[in-house]
Design a protein around this motif. Sequence first.
Motif, short mmCIF file in Angstrom:
data_model
loop_
_atom_site.label_atom_id
_atom_site.label_comp_id
_atom_site.label_asym_id
_atom_site.label_seq_id
_atom_site.Cartn_x
_atom_site.Cartn_y
_atom_site.Cartn_z
N GLY A 80 62.30 132.13 96.32
CA GLY A 80 62.57 130.78 95.83
C GLY A 80 64.05 130.44 95.89
N LEU A 81 64.91 131.41 95.61
CA LEU A 81 66.35 131.16 95.67
C LEU A 81 66.82 130.94 97.11
N CYS A 82 66.20 131.63 98.06
CA CYS A 82 66.53 131.40 99.48
C CYS A 82 66.20 129.96 99.87
N VAL A 83 65.03 129.48 99.47
CA VAL A 83 64.65 128.10 99.78
C VAL A 83 65.56 127.12 99.04
N THR A 84 65.94 127.48 97.82
CA THR A 84 66.85 126.63 97.05
C THR A 84 68.18 126.47 97.77
N LEU A 85 68.69 127.54 98.33
CA LEU A 85 69.95 127.46 99.07
C LEU A 85 69.83 126.53 100.28
N MET A 86 68.72 126.63 100.99
CA MET A 86 68.49 125.73 102.11
C MET A 86 68.46 124.27 101.66
N LEU A 87 67.74 124.03 100.57
CA LEU A 87 67.63 122.66 100.05
C LEU A 87 68.97 122.14 99.55
N ALA A 88 69.79 123.01 98.96
CA ALA A 88 71.10 122.57 98.47
C ALA A 88 71.97 122.09 99.62
N VAL A 89 71.94 122.81 100.74
CA VAL A 89 72.72 122.37 101.91
C VAL A 89 72.19 121.03 102.41
N LEU A 90 70.89 120.86 102.42
CA LEU A 90 70.31 119.60 102.85
C LEU A 90 70.69 118.45 101.92
N MET A 91 70.54 118.67 100.61
CA MET A 91 70.75 117.61 99.64
C MET A 91 72.21 117.17 99.57
N HIS A 92 73.13 118.12 99.65
CA HIS A 92 74.54 117.80 99.44
C HIS A 92 75.29 117.46 100.73
N VAL A 93 74.79 117.91 101.87
CA VAL A 93 75.56 117.74 103.11
C VAL A 93 74.76 116.97 104.17
N LEU A 94 73.64 117.54 104.61
CA LEU A 94 72.97 117.02 105.79
C LEU A 94 72.27 115.68 105.54
N VAL A 95 71.58 115.52 104.43
CA VAL A 95 70.86 114.28 104.18
C VAL A 95 71.81 113.09 104.00
N PRO A 96 72.87 113.18 103.16
CA PRO A 96 73.81 112.03 103.09
C PRO A 96 74.47 111.72 104.42
N ALA A 97 74.84 112.76 105.18
CA ALA A 97 75.48 112.52 106.48
C ALA A 97 74.50 111.85 107.45
N SER A 98 73.25 112.27 107.46
CA SER A 98 72.28 111.66 108.36
C SER A 98 71.99 110.22 107.99
N HIS A 99 71.95 109.92 106.68
CA HIS A 99 71.74 108.54 106.26
C HIS A 99 72.90 107.65 106.68
N ALA A 100 74.13 108.15 106.56
CA ALA A 100 75.30 107.37 106.96
C ALA A 100 75.29 107.12 108.47
N MET A 101 74.99 108.16 109.25
CA MET A 101 74.94 108.00 110.70
C MET A 101 73.81 107.08 111.12
N LEU A 102 72.68 107.15 110.42
CA LEU A 102 71.55 106.29 110.75
C LEU A 102 71.88 104.83 110.48
N ALA A 103 72.59 104.56 109.38
CA ALA A 103 72.98 103.19 109.07
C ALA A 103 73.95 102.64 110.11
N ALA A 104 74.90 103.48 110.54
CA ALA A 104 75.87 103.04 111.55
C ALA A 104 75.18 102.78 112.89
N ARG A 105 74.28 103.66 113.28
CA ARG A 105 73.58 103.46 114.55
C ARG A 105 72.64 102.27 114.49
N SER A 106 72.05 102.01 113.33
CA SER A 106 71.18 100.84 113.20
C SER A 106 71.97 99.56 113.38
N ALA A 107 73.19 99.53 112.85
CA ALA A 107 74.04 98.36 113.03
C ALA A 107 74.41 98.17 114.50
N GLU A 108 74.70 99.27 115.19
CA GLU A 108 75.02 99.17 116.61
C GLU A 108 73.82 98.69 117.42
N ILE A 109 72.65 99.20 117.08
CA ILE A 109 71.44 98.77 117.79
C ILE A 109 71.19 97.29 117.55
#
Length: 372
Positions: A107-136
Amino acid sequence: MSRFDRYMLSHLLALFGFFSLVLVAIYWVNRAVGLFDELISDGQTALVFLEFSLLTLPNVIRLVLPISAFVGTVYGVNRLIGDSELVVMQAMGFSAFRLARPVLYFGLCVTLMLAVLMHVLVPASHAMLAARSAEISENVTSRFLTPGEFQHPTDKVALYIGQISDQGELRNVFLADDRDPAERRLYTARRALLVRADTGPKLIMFDGMVQLVGESRRLSVTRFADFTYDLGRFFSVVDTAKRKIDELSTADLLRADPALVAETGKTRADFLAEAHLRFAMPFLSVAAALLGFAALLQGNFSRFGLWRQTALGVGLLIFVQLIHTWASGAAMRSDQGWPLVYLAPVGGCLIAVVLLWITQRPRRLRHPREAS
C-alpha cells in the motif's frame, strides 16, 4: 524485509501492475472515443489526438490506482489462501498483523506513486492541456482566414478575405451577417486585423462601411475609420489568462493567496481542501489494500470460495469512498474543514485494524452436545 515479505510483495505488485493496465486501458478508451470525435471534427490531426490522450493519462491513472490496489490485493490473497500458503504461515505462528505487513508495504508503494501523480504530474498535465486547448482553439479560428474563398464560421454568417499580407494584415474584407431576421448587415473594409482578446478573437476593420437593410427595405450606409467585430461568439475559446485550481501547485494551494483565489473564482476553503486532498488521497491505497486483506481473513476456509469475504471487502471499500466524497464536500464549505479530508484514509485503516484484531480472537467451538 524477510523472504516471505518480499515474496508476497512481489506477488501483489505483479497483480497490481496487471489490473492497473487493464483498468487504465478501459477507462482511457472510453475517454478517448469522445476526445477523438471532438478533435477530428475540428479538423485536427491524429498527432494532436495522441498528444491530448497522453495528457489525460495522469488523471486517469490517479483514479484507477486505488481500485487496482484493492483488486490486486483481493485476487492475490485469495490465491494464496486457495493454495494454503497463508494457512501454512499461520500454522507457523504468524499473526494476522504479521501477515498484513507486506500488504502495508504494498500500500505504501502505491501511495508513493499516487503522491507523485497528485503533486507533480496531474497539475502539470492539466496546465499543459489548458494551454494546448487554447492553441487548438486559435487554430480553429485561423482556419477561416483563407484568402480568395468564402468561409462560413456559423450559419448565416459569410466571410471573404481578398488577400493576407506577410505581416498578417487582411485586405479587402467582406462580412455578411444575416443572423437577425429583421435586418441584414454587410461589412466591407479595405484592411483588417485579427487580434486576440480575453473573450475571443476580434476582427478590427479599417476604412470601411456598414450597409444595413431593415424591415422597411431601406438601405442605410455608415462609413467608419475603424470598427471592431467580435468573432469570439462563433468559437469555443479557452481562456488561459485565468488558471484553474487543478493547474496550481500544492504550494500555491496551501498559501491560498487572495489574488490567486480571485483569479480562479474559488474560495480559500476550496484551495485548502484541494491541497490537503493531494496529501490524503494517496493513503486511500493503503486503506484499500488493508481492507481487502483483512476482509479475506474473516471466516474459515471454504471450498465454495471466499465470495462472502470478498463482498465484505467491496462493501467496506464503498463505505470508505462514501466517507471520502462527503468529507471532500464538507471541507470545501469552511476554511477550517480541511482536516475532514483525512477521515476516509484514517477511517479505512482503523476498520482494517479492527478486522485484523477480530481475526486474532480465538473462535469459540460449539460443545458436541450443542452440535448434535
